[in-house]
Scaffold this motif. Structure first.
Motif, short mmCIF file in Angstrom:
data_model
loop_
_atom_site.label_atom_id
_atom_site.label_comp_id
_atom_site.label_asym_id
_atom_site.label_seq_id
_atom_site.Cartn_x
_atom_site.Cartn_y
_atom_site.Cartn_z
N LEU A 1 -38.66 149.90 -16.58
CA LEU A 1 -37.15 150.38 -16.49
C LEU A 1 -36.31 149.56 -17.73
O LEU A 1 -36.25 148.61 -17.73
CB LEU A 1 -36.32 149.66 -15.30
N ARG A 2 -35.67 150.59 -18.32
CA ARG A 2 -35.07 150.09 -19.39
C ARG A 2 -33.54 149.48 -18.82
O ARG A 2 -33.01 150.19 -18.27
CB ARG A 2 -34.76 151.18 -20.35
N PRO A 3 -33.04 148.27 -19.57
CA PRO A 3 -31.87 147.90 -18.98
C PRO A 3 -30.73 148.78 -19.26
O PRO A 3 -29.85 148.84 -18.27
CB PRO A 3 -31.71 146.66 -19.91
N GLU A 4 -30.64 149.48 -20.45
CA GLU A 4 -29.64 150.45 -20.60
C GLU A 4 -29.70 151.63 -19.74
O GLU A 4 -28.54 152.57 -19.93
CB GLU A 4 -29.53 150.62 -21.85
N ASP A 5 -30.59 151.93 -18.98
CA ASP A 5 -30.66 153.27 -18.14
C ASP A 5 -30.12 152.79 -16.71
O ASP A 5 -30.03 153.55 -15.78
CB ASP A 5 -32.18 153.49 -17.74
N PHE A 6 -29.38 151.63 -16.56
CA PHE A 6 -28.63 151.44 -15.39
C PHE A 6 -27.34 151.77 -15.81
O PHE A 6 -26.72 151.19 -16.89
CB PHE A 6 -28.81 149.90 -14.75
N HIS A 7 -26.43 152.45 -15.01
CA HIS A 7 -25.01 152.64 -15.05
C HIS A 7 -24.14 152.30 -13.88
O HIS A 7 -24.58 152.10 -13.02
CB HIS A 7 -25.03 154.14 -15.45
N GLU A 8 -22.96 152.26 -14.35
CA GLU A 8 -21.92 151.72 -13.35
C GLU A 8 -21.75 152.82 -12.71
O GLU A 8 -21.10 152.52 -11.20
CB GLU A 8 -20.63 151.03 -14.15
N THR A 9 -21.52 154.04 -12.95
CA THR A 9 -21.14 155.23 -12.34
C THR A 9 -22.14 156.36 -12.28
O THR A 9 -22.80 156.52 -13.16
CB THR A 9 -19.58 155.68 -12.91
N PRO A 10 -22.32 156.99 -11.12
CA PRO A 10 -23.45 157.89 -11.13
C PRO A 10 -23.10 159.19 -12.20
O PRO A 10 -24.22 159.41 -12.61
CB PRO A 10 -23.12 158.56 -9.52
N ASP A 11 -22.06 159.54 -12.71
CA ASP A 11 -21.99 160.51 -13.45
C ASP A 11 -22.48 160.35 -14.77
O ASP A 11 -23.02 161.33 -15.48
CB ASP A 11 -20.61 160.83 -13.56
N ARG A 12 -22.77 159.11 -15.16
CA ARG A 12 -23.48 158.75 -16.65
C ARG A 12 -24.68 158.70 -16.36
O ARG A 12 -25.50 158.38 -17.37
CB ARG A 12 -22.61 157.60 -17.04
N ALA A 13 -25.16 158.55 -15.01
CA ALA A 13 -26.89 158.36 -14.93
C ALA A 13 -27.73 159.63 -15.21
O ALA A 13 -28.60 159.83 -14.32
CB ALA A 13 -27.08 157.64 -13.76
N GLY A 14 -27.52 160.63 -16.10
CA GLY A 14 -28.26 161.57 -16.06
C GLY A 14 -27.98 162.88 -15.15
O GLY A 14 -27.16 162.65 -14.23
N ALA A 15 -28.63 163.91 -15.58
CA ALA A 15 -28.30 165.28 -14.80
C ALA A 15 -28.45 165.23 -13.26
O ALA A 15 -27.80 165.80 -12.62
CB ALA A 15 -29.27 166.26 -15.43
N LEU A 16 -29.35 164.27 -12.99
CA LEU A 16 -29.67 164.12 -11.40
C LEU A 16 -28.78 163.19 -10.68
O LEU A 16 -28.94 163.05 -9.45
CB LEU A 16 -31.25 163.77 -11.35
N GLY A 17 -28.03 162.71 -11.56
CA GLY A 17 -26.87 161.78 -10.73
C GLY A 17 -27.28 160.46 -10.50
O GLY A 17 -26.49 159.46 -9.97
N GLY A 18 -28.51 160.13 -10.84
CA GLY A 18 -28.89 158.79 -10.82
C GLY A 18 -29.33 158.14 -9.45
O GLY A 18 -28.95 158.93 -8.38
N LEU A 19 -29.90 157.20 -9.16
CA LEU A 19 -30.32 156.61 -8.07
C LEU A 19 -29.43 155.25 -8.07
O LEU A 19 -29.83 154.33 -8.67
CB LEU A 19 -32.03 156.11 -8.12
N PRO A 20 -28.97 155.06 -6.65
CA PRO A 20 -28.08 153.88 -6.64
C PRO A 20 -29.13 152.81 -6.37
O PRO A 20 -30.22 152.69 -5.31
CB PRO A 20 -27.30 154.04 -5.32
N VAL A 21 -28.75 151.50 -7.13
CA VAL A 21 -29.70 150.35 -6.76
C VAL A 21 -28.86 149.31 -6.53
O VAL A 21 -27.77 148.95 -7.20
CB VAL A 21 -30.51 149.90 -8.11
N THR A 22 -29.15 148.43 -5.47
CA THR A 22 -28.15 147.34 -5.10
C THR A 22 -28.84 146.10 -5.62
O THR A 22 -29.95 145.90 -5.40
CB THR A 22 -28.00 147.11 -3.66
#
Ligand SMILES: Nc1ncnc2c1ncn2[C@@H]1O[C@H](COP(=O)(O)OP(=O)(O)OP(=O)(O)O)[C@@H](O)[C@H]1O
Ligand SMILES: [Mg+2]
Lengths: 300, 377
Positions: free
Chosen positions: B285-306
Motif C-alpha cells: 500500500l503506497r502511503p500516498e494512496d490514502f486520502h482524507e476524503t472519499p472523493d479523492r480516492a479514485g473512481a470507486l470512492g475508496g475504502l475507509p480505513v480506521t
C-alpha cells in the motif's frame, strides 16, 4: 572547582615534562658535543694558525691566511672541480637509473620483495669492502671484468690506471653501490602517491607517458628534491672509494676534496691549511643541508 | 553520440567478492539513465567498468556496437565524475578543468570559452586559481563535475555528482544537468541515492541490488509497477507499506486481507490474481494512496480505513502520518496526507484508500503479481 583543578593539572605536567625531557637528553647531548662539536671547533681553531705536524702548536696566528692559501692552491681548486664533476655525474646517473628502476618496481606485482632485497644488498655493504671487491674485479690482468670482456673480444681496459678511465670507473662503482638508495627513497615516494588522479587522467585521455609527465613528476617533486639533495651531500664527501681504489690517481684524476684534505694533512703535514680546507668543505655541506632542510619543511 | 551496451557483464574482485553479476543493459544513444540502488550494490563498479578503469571479469561491453573490453580508457572518449572526485591535487581548478582539453589539443581560446561557461554554470568562477585542497567538499564536487562537463565527450558517467551539495544548489544543478543533456545530446549515466534525482532526471532508471539489475524502466512506470518488494520498498519516501496478508475469495470477489485491513479488489484485478486466491501474499500500500476524503480516492470512492495515529511528521506541503491498523497493537503503516489538518498522536482517524492502486506480491519470489497495467497517466 573540581574542574579547574583537573584543567590545571595537564599544564603543570607539561612544564615538568619539558624540563624533564631536557634532563633526559642531557647525557646524549653532552656526548654529541664532545665527539662532534669538539673536533669541529678544534679544526676551525687550528685553521687560524700555521700548524704543521713537523712543528705542531698554536704559535703563529695567521688569521684567514690558511683560507687564502687554500683558495689560491691550484691543486685544491682542481679537487673541487673533480668533486663537483663527480657529484653531478653520480647524482644524475643514479637518479635517472634509480627512478627508472623504482618506476618499474612500482608497477611490478609479483616478486617485488625479492627484487627489493637483492637491490638492497650493495647498500648494506661498507664502502671499503665495495672498493676492495671492485679493485679485485677490475684488476687489469687478474680481474674478472677484463676476463669476461676478453671472452667477447674486447681488449683489456686499465680501469683504475688510465687517466681517462679511472674517474668514470669510480663513478660506475659508486652507482653500483648507491643507486639502491635512490630506488628505496623514490619507491617509497611512488608508493605513497594517490591512485585517483591517475584514473582521472586516463579517462581524460592521457597516455602513460603523459601521466608520468603531468602527474607523477609534479607530485613526486618534493621527494625528488630531497632525494637528490641527500645524495649530493653524501657524494661531496666521498672518500673511502678513492682511498681504496685509486689513491686520488692516476695523477690527480680522482683527487676528490676529502682525499686531498687527507693528503694535505697527513702527507703534506700542513694541518693548518688542511683544517682551512675542511672549513670550506663544511660550509659547502652546511649550505646544502640548510637548503635540504628548507625543502623538507616545504613538503610538510 | 554513444549507445552503451552491457552483455552479461560480471565483475569479481580478487576471486571472492562478486560485485556485479550478469548485468544485461542497453543505454540508448543520447539517453539519460539513472542508476539507483543501496550502498554496495555495484553502481560504481559498473560505471568504472564502462570507463575502463576496472577489468570486466566476464561478459562484453559495447560502445556504438564495438566491443570495448580491452580498449584503454583514454581511447573511449568518456568523462567520469568520480564518487571521491579524484581531482589533480597539484593543479589549480582552472588547470584541472583544462587538462583533458589540452591533451586533445583544443585551441586556447576554445578552452577558455568552455571553462568560462562551465564555471559560471557551476558557480566556481571565483575559485579558478585555487588548489583542490583549498576548497570545501561541495566546491570540489562541482569542480569534479565541471572537469567532466567541459570535455563534451560521447558519454558522461556521473557517480553521485550532486551528493555533497546543499539542497538549493542540488536543485539548481539538477536542472542545469538536464538542460546540458538536452543541449549536448550526449549519453548520460547518473548514479544517485536521491529519490528526487532518480524520478526527475532519468529518462529511464535502472535499479540494482547485490550486483544485479532488478528493474529497468521509465521512472513513473517503475514507480507504478515495481517488479518486486525490493523496488517497492526502495523507491519513493516514505516507501510502500508491505504487509503480510492473504487473498481470500468470497462471494465471487477477491479480497486482500491483513490485520485490520480488508479490501475488495476491483474486478480486473480479481481475474489477474485468481491463481493466488486463498494463498499467503504480501500486500503493498503506497502511503500516498490514502486520502482524507472519499472523493479523492479514485473512481470507486475508496475504502475507509480506521487508523490510530502514532507519529506525525509535518513536512510542510504534506504530512506523513505513521499510524497503526486495528488499534495500537496492529501493524504500523505510513500514510501521506495533505498539509492543513492537525493530527494528534493517539487519535483515531479514518482515511480512504484508493483500492485501484493496490499491489500484491508473491511471498516466496517477492515478485509482483502481474496485474492489469494501471494506465500511466
Ligand atoms: N577494489 C575492490 N576490491 C574488492 N571489493 C570491492 C572493491 N571495490 C568495490 N568492492 C565491492 O564491490 C561491491 C560494489 O561496490 P560499489 O563501489 O560498486 O558499490 P556502490 O553501489 O557504488 O555503493 P555506494 O552507493 O556506497 O557508492 C561492494 O560490496 C564493495 O565492497
Ligand atoms: Mg559508489
Amino acid at each position: 572547582m573540581t574542574t579547574s583543578v583537573v584543567n590545571n593539572a595537564p599544564n603543570r605536567i607539561h612544564v615538568h615534562d619539558r624540563r624533564f625531557g631536557w634532563l633526559l637528553t642531557m647525557p646524549g647531548l653532552a656526548l654529541l658535543l664532545l665527539v662532534i662539536a669538539f673536533p669541529v671547533l678544534w679544526a676551525l681553531f687550528t685553521s687560524l694558525f700555521e700548524y704543521t705536524l713537523i712543528n705542531p702548536g698554536f704559535h703563529t696566528y695567521v688569521g684567514a691566511g690558511n683560507y687564502a692559501k687554500a683558495l689560491g692552491d691550484p691543486e685544491f681548486l682542481h679537487s673541487i672541480r673533480v668533486t663537483a664533476m663527480f657529484v653531478v655525474a653520480v647524482v644524475v646517473l643514479e637518479f635517472a637509473l634509480g627512478f627508472l628502476i623504482a618506476l618499474m618496481l612500482n608497477d611490478t606485482e609479483r616478486g617485488k620483495d625479492l627484487y627489493y632485497a637483492i637491490l638492497l644488498c650493495p647498500l648494506l655493504m661498507n664502502p671499503v669492502v665495495v672498493g676492495l671487491i671492485w679493485r679485485m674485479f677490475l684488476h687489469p690482468s687478474l680481474g674478472i671484468v677484463n676476463y669476461l670482456l676478453g671472452r667477447i673480444g674486447i681488449p683489456p681496459v686499465n680501469w683504475l690506471g688510465d687517466v681517462d678511465v679511472a674517474f668514470w670507473t669510480i663513478v660506475m662503482v659508486d652507482i653500483w653501490h648507491q643507486v639502491s638508495f635512490m630506488i628505496v627513497l623514490l619507491l617509497a615516494g611512488l608508493a605513497a602517491l594517490p591512485r585517483e588522479p591517475y584514473e582521472a587522467a586516463r579517462v581524460d585521455g592521457a597516455s602513460s607517458l603523459q601521466c608520468f609527465w603531468h602527474i607523477t613528476l609534479p607530485l613526486m617533486r618534493p621527494v625528488i628534491v630531497v632525494t637528490l639533495l641527500i645524495r649530493m651531500i653524501f657524494a661531496v664527501k666521498t672518500y673511502d672509494l678513492v682511498y681504496i681504489m685509486t689513491r686520488g690517481g692516476p695523477g690527480v684524476a680522482t683527487d676528490f676534496i676529502s682525499y686531498f684534505i687527507y693528503r694535505s694533512a697527513f702527507v703534506g703535514l700542513d694541518l693548518g691549511e688542511a683544517s682551512a680546507m675542511s672549513g670550506i668543505l663544511l660550509v659547502i655541506v652546511l649550505a646544502m643541508t640548510a637548503y635540504l632542510h628548507r625543502s623538507m619543511r616545504a613538503i610538510s | 553520440m554513444a549507445a552503451i551496451e552491457l552483455r552479461a557483464v560480471t565483475k569479481t574482485y580478487a576471486n571472492v567478492v562478486s560485485a556485479v553479476r550478469n548485468v544485461d543493459l542497453t543505454i540508448g544513444d543520447g539517453e539519460f539513465m539513472v542508476f539507483l540502488g543501496p550502498s554496495g550494490c555495484g553502481k560504481s563498479t559498473t560505471l568504472r567498468m564502462i570507463a575502463g578503469l576496472e577489468d570486466i571479469t566476464s561478459g562484453d561491453l559495447l560502445i556504438d556496437g564495438v566491443r570495448m573490453n580491452d580498449v584503454d580508457p583514454s581511447k573511449r572518449d568518456l568523462a567520469i565524475v568520480f564518487q571521491n572526485y579524484a581531482l589533480y591535487p597539484h593543479m589549480s581548478v582552472r588547470e584541472n578543468l583544462a587538462f583533458g582539453l589540452k591533451l586533445r589539443h583544443l585551441e586556447r581560446a576554445e578552452i577558455a570559452r568552455r571553462i568560462d561557461g562551465i564555471s559560471a554554470m557551476l558557480g566556481i568562477g571565483p575559485m579558478l586559481d585555487r588548489r583542490p585542497a583549498q576548497l570545501s567538499g561541495g566546491q570540489r564536487q562541482r569542480v569534479a563535475l565541471g572537469r567532466a562537463l567541459v570535455r563534451e565527450p560521447k558519454a558522461f558517467l556521473l557517480d553521485e555528482p550532486l551528493s555533497n551539495l546543499d539542497a538549493k544548489l542540488r536543485a539548481t544543478m539538477r536542472t542545469e544537468l538536464i538542460k546540458l543533456h538536452r543541449r549536448l545530446g550526449a549519453t548520460m549515466i547518473h548514479v544517485t541515492h536521491d529519490q528526487v534525482e532518480a524520478m526527475t532526471m532519468g529518462e529511464r532508471i535502472c535499479i540494482m541490488r547485490d550486483g544485479e539489475v532488478v528493474q529497468v524502466g521509465r521512472p513513473l512506470d517503475v514507480y507504478r509497477n515495481p517488479a518486486d518488494t525490493f523496488v517497492a520498498g526502495f523507491l519513493a519516501t516514505p516507501p510502500m507499506n508491505l504487509l503480510p496478508g492473504r487473498l481470500e475469495a468470497e462471494g465471487g470477489q477477491l479480497h486482500a486481507v491483513t490485520d485490520g485491513f480488508r479490501c475488495a479488489l476491483p474486478r480486473a484485478y480479481a481475474e489477474a490474481y485468481a491463481s493466488h486466491a486463498g494463498r499467503e501474499v504480501i500486500i503493498g500500500l503506497r502511503p500516498e494512496d490514502f486520502h482524507e476524503t472519499p472523493d479523492r480516492a479514485g473512481a470507486l470512492g475508496g475504502l475507509p480505513v480506521t487508523l490510530t495515529v502514532t507519529t506525525v511528521e509535518a513536512l510542510g506541503p504534506e504530512t506523513v502520518l505513521m499510524a497503526s491498523l486495528m488499534g495500537e497493537a496492529g501493524p504500523e503503516i505510513a500514510t501521506r496526507v495533505d498539509f492543513g489538518r492537525e493530527y494528534e498522536v493517539g487519535s483515531r482517524v479514518t482515511l480512504h484508500y484508493d483500492t485501484a492502486q493496490i499491489h500484491v506480491f508473491d511471498v516466496e519470489t517477492t515478485k509482483a503479481l502481474a496485474r492489469p497495467l494501471v494506465s500511466a497517466g
